[in-house]
Design a protein around this motif. Structure first.
Motif, short mmCIF file in Angstrom:
data_model
loop_
_atom_site.label_atom_id
_atom_site.label_comp_id
_atom_site.label_asym_id
_atom_site.label_seq_id
_atom_site.Cartn_x
_atom_site.Cartn_y
_atom_site.Cartn_z
N VAL A 34 0.83 -1.20 0.00
CA VAL A 34 0.00 0.00 0.00
C VAL A 34 0.87 1.25 0.00
O VAL A 34 0.59 2.22 -0.72
N ILE A 35 1.94 1.23 0.78
CA ILE A 35 2.84 2.38 0.84
C ILE A 35 3.52 2.59 -0.50
O ILE A 35 3.65 3.72 -0.99
N ASP A 36 3.96 1.50 -1.14
CA ASP A 36 4.59 1.61 -2.47
C ASP A 36 3.60 2.17 -3.49
O ASP A 36 3.96 3.04 -4.30
N ASN A 37 2.36 1.68 -3.48
CA ASN A 37 1.34 2.20 -4.40
C ASN A 37 1.06 3.67 -4.12
O ASN A 37 0.88 4.47 -5.05
N TRP A 43 2.30 10.34 -4.18
CA TRP A 43 3.34 11.17 -3.57
C TRP A 43 4.39 11.64 -4.58
O TRP A 43 4.89 12.76 -4.49
N ASN A 44 4.76 10.82 -5.54
CA ASN A 44 5.79 11.15 -6.51
C ASN A 44 5.14 11.79 -7.74
O ASN A 44 4.46 11.12 -8.50
N PRO A 45 5.34 13.09 -7.98
CA PRO A 45 4.66 13.74 -9.11
C PRO A 45 5.11 13.22 -10.47
O PRO A 45 4.41 13.38 -11.46
N GLN A 46 6.28 12.59 -10.55
CA GLN A 46 6.75 12.07 -11.83
C GLN A 46 6.03 10.79 -12.24
O GLN A 46 6.02 10.45 -13.42
N THR A 47 5.42 10.08 -11.28
CA THR A 47 4.71 8.84 -11.60
C THR A 47 3.25 8.87 -11.17
O THR A 47 2.54 7.91 -11.40
N ALA A 48 2.81 9.96 -10.53
CA ALA A 48 1.44 10.03 -10.02
C ALA A 48 0.44 9.92 -11.16
O ALA A 48 0.71 10.32 -12.30
N THR A 49 -0.73 9.37 -10.86
CA THR A 49 -1.79 9.23 -11.85
C THR A 49 -3.11 9.66 -11.24
O THR A 49 -3.27 9.67 -10.02
N GLY A 50 -4.05 10.00 -12.10
CA GLY A 50 -5.43 10.26 -11.68
C GLY A 50 -5.56 11.21 -10.51
O GLY A 50 -5.16 12.37 -10.59
N TRP A 51 -6.13 10.70 -9.43
CA TRP A 51 -6.40 11.51 -8.25
C TRP A 51 -5.13 12.12 -7.68
O TRP A 51 -5.12 13.26 -7.21
N GLY A 52 -4.03 11.37 -7.73
CA GLY A 52 -2.75 11.88 -7.23
C GLY A 52 -2.31 13.12 -7.97
O GLY A 52 -1.83 14.10 -7.37
N LEU A 53 -2.47 13.12 -9.30
CA LEU A 53 -2.13 14.33 -10.07
C LEU A 53 -3.09 15.47 -9.77
O LEU A 53 -2.68 16.64 -9.76
N ASP A 54 -4.36 15.15 -9.51
CA ASP A 54 -5.30 16.20 -9.13
C ASP A 54 -4.87 16.88 -7.83
O ASP A 54 -5.01 18.09 -7.68
N VAL A 55 -4.34 16.09 -6.89
CA VAL A 55 -3.84 16.66 -5.64
C VAL A 55 -2.66 17.58 -5.92
O VAL A 55 -2.60 18.71 -5.42
N TRP A 56 -1.72 17.15 -6.76
CA TRP A 56 -0.59 18.00 -7.11
C TRP A 56 -1.05 19.26 -7.84
O TRP A 56 -0.47 20.34 -7.66
N GLY A 57 -2.08 19.13 -8.67
CA GLY A 57 -2.63 20.32 -9.34
C GLY A 57 -3.16 21.33 -8.34
O GLY A 57 -2.95 22.54 -8.49
N ARG A 58 -3.86 20.85 -7.31
CA ARG A 58 -4.35 21.77 -6.28
C ARG A 58 -3.21 22.39 -5.50
O ARG A 58 -3.27 23.55 -5.10
N ILE A 59 -2.14 21.63 -5.27
CA ILE A 59 -0.99 22.16 -4.53
C ILE A 59 -0.34 23.33 -5.27
O ILE A 59 -0.02 24.36 -4.68
N VAL A 60 -0.14 23.17 -6.58
CA VAL A 60 0.54 24.23 -7.34
C VAL A 60 -0.43 25.26 -7.91
O VAL A 60 -0.01 26.33 -8.36
#
Length: 200
Positions: A34-37, A43-60
């Motif tokens: 789970v931590i690796d996923n 957590w890693n913006p270079q490999t993030a997908t879907g919801w993870g990228l949406d979180v990074w979009g809100r951050i920046v």
């Protein structure tokens, strides 16, 4: 846990039943996968997908959804590369037709990195050129020219897609303080002051 056997008291370490139960429980609740996923997809913006990228979009401070202006109207060849001629387009009624476009993960990742770079931009033309190449480097040459009169021109030696134009219009590109700027496209096809500068 990685070494669950180290946590078993010595007096129970040779109990096959107890060790089997503990090992089975450890495999069932092991958070490693789970931590690796989480790391790879969020957590890693270079490999993030879907919801993870949406979180990074809100951050920046950027959104995955862009308003793309539709330009497929009936017109003449000098109107723009996207104008349609007889039999293939509708008449322009004077209103702006827009549609929402959801960026793919790869396009949104580029936008996030460009916005992150703009957030820490040092105000120099080489840094702005690096941001332009991050966004549009695979489409063609684009660069900033200092006109030596408190103006700069952002030149695109290609015709951006409607999504590319929407990214340009979104305000992602940083603007130097006290400097007027304009955009130039080759071939030139649009002039508008809604982008914060003239589109030549």
């Amino acid at each position: 846990m990685l070494n669950v056997s180290d946590t078993i008291l010595a007096q129970y370490a040779n109990s096959p039943s107890l060790c089997t139960i503990i090992e089975g429980f450890n495999q069932a609740v092991d958070p490693g996968l789970v931590i690796d996923n989480w790391y790879d997809n969020v957590w890693n913006p270079q490999t993030a997908t879907g919801w993870g990228l949406d979180v990074w979009g809100r951050i920046v401070g950027v959104s995955r959804v862009l308003k793309v202006t539709e330009t497929n109207f009936f017109g003449f060849s000098q109107g723009s590369p996207d104008s349609k001629t007889f039999g293939s387009g509708v008449f322009y009624n004077g209103g702006s037709v827009t549609s929402n476009y959801i960026l793919s993960d790869e396009a949104f990742r580029r936008l996030i990195f460009a916005k992150a770079a703009a957030n820490i931009w040092d105000g120099s033309i080489p840094s702005l050129n690096a941001i332009l190449m991050q966004l549009f480097g695979d489409e063609g040459n684009c660069y900033v020219a200092d006109n030596q009169d408190m103006t700069i021109t952002v030149t695109f030696e290609f015709t951006p897609s409607p999504v590319g134009i929407s990214i340009i219009a979104s305000g992602i590109l940083p603007r130097p303080s006290g400097v007027e700027y304009s955009y130039a496209f080759t071939p030139a096809f649009i002039k508008d002051t809604d982008f914060g500068g003239d589109i030549l």
